[in-house]
Scaffold this active site. Sequence first.
Site, PDB file in Angstrom:
ATOM      1  N   TYR A  20     -12.939  34.062 -41.160  1.00 36.90           N
ATOM      2  CA  TYR A  20     -13.124  35.510 -41.310  1.00 36.90           C
ATOM      3  C   TYR A  20     -12.029  36.117 -42.189  1.00 36.90           C
ATOM      4  O   TYR A  20     -12.303  36.923 -43.084  1.00 36.90           O
ATOM      5  CB  TYR A  20     -13.123  36.138 -39.923  1.00 36.90           C
ATOM      6  CG  TYR A  20     -13.283  37.635 -39.877  1.00 36.90           C
ATOM      7  CD1 TYR A  20     -14.517  38.235 -40.106  1.00 36.90           C
ATOM      8  CD2 TYR A  20     -12.200  38.459 -39.568  1.00 36.90           C
ATOM      9  CE1 TYR A  20     -14.674  39.606 -40.039  1.00 36.90           C
ATOM     10  CE2 TYR A  20     -12.346  39.840 -39.497  1.00 36.90           C
ATOM     11  CZ  TYR A  20     -13.584  40.402 -39.735  1.00 36.90           C
ATOM     12  OH  TYR A  20     -13.729  41.773 -39.663  1.00 36.90           O
ATOM     13  N   LYS A  73     -12.647  37.978 -45.756  1.00 31.62           N
ATOM     14  CA  LYS A  73     -12.289  39.382 -45.938  1.00 31.62           C
ATOM     15  C   LYS A  73     -11.243  39.553 -47.046  1.00 31.62           C
ATOM     16  O   LYS A  73     -11.228  40.575 -47.734  1.00 31.62           O
ATOM     17  CB  LYS A  73     -11.772  39.959 -44.620  1.00 31.62           C
ATOM     18  CG  LYS A  73     -12.876  40.155 -43.585  1.00 31.62           C
ATOM     19  CD  LYS A  73     -13.991  41.051 -44.098  1.00 31.62           C
ATOM     20  CE  LYS A  73     -14.936  41.502 -43.000  1.00 31.62           C
ATOM     21  NZ  LYS A  73     -16.043  42.331 -43.533  1.00 31.62           N
TER      22      LYS A  73
END
Length: 302
Positions: free
Chosen positions: A171, A175
């Site tokens: 993640y 991002k």
Amino acid sequence: MSGLCSERVAIVTGAGRGLGRAHALALAAEGAKVVVNDLGAGLDGTGTEAGPARLVADEIVARGGQAVAHGGDVATTEGAASLIRTAVETYGRLDTLVNNAGFLRDRMLVNLDEDDWDAVMRVHLKGHFLPLKHAAAHWRAEAKAGRAPAARVVNTSSGAGLSGSVGQGNYSAAKAGIIGLTLVAAAEMGHYGVLVNAVAPAARTRMTEATFAETMAAPDTGFDAMAPENVSPLVVWLGSAASDGVTGRVFEVSGGRITVMEGWRPGPTADKGARWSPSEAGEAARRLLAEAATPEPVYGAR
């Protein structure tokens, strides 16, 4: 409401719940016609359900706004292309794209499977790239036809992408990649009349409620700092014509706080004017680190 987005047509991906739903409702409240995209997947990205997108679109219509649901997978070429077509064919134009879709598959690195890495990269990074690509092609064609748009893109990063987050290697990397994509898109698309920015929100969603349960809990009384609706006003402004001149920027947003992130900036520097030996390079690095600002802690460090 002020009608800040009156007559604008906006797409919001991942808009069936959480932040995306809040953004879609806020854009509609300011006069935007909204394409509400959501695949209806579970928290880990599995499964599909048309209901969430349709419910949000129906809610907008019930409040007197205009909205249409789109249930396609924006991490596929066809899904992303059909999303842009839906906006143009339904409302005749596209002005704002809010990329928000995502899910989590948290693991410590030693336990992180390749499939979990690929799935998170696919929905977050590819799911930003493909709608952006197809929207950009539409806006470029409009500009070349003499109809220069006042177009806006708002991408969704995270504090995990800015500072890292323990147990979220996939993640955090995705991002961080979205920030890089935002900077490139802003540079490439500006001469077509397209401004591209990103937000790094902290708010209560399905993803954060489980991971940061104590921090995200709603208070019994007073200001609910973690309500997703707190993030939407800045997203609405960035998605409006009022944000003229603002592009290639990243904003951290939480509760009542907005922070302009300043990214990687040169800090202390040493220049020998010749090649360093390894020991010299190490000594120089330690001197520079002593002069440098202390980095922010990695989220969730333990």
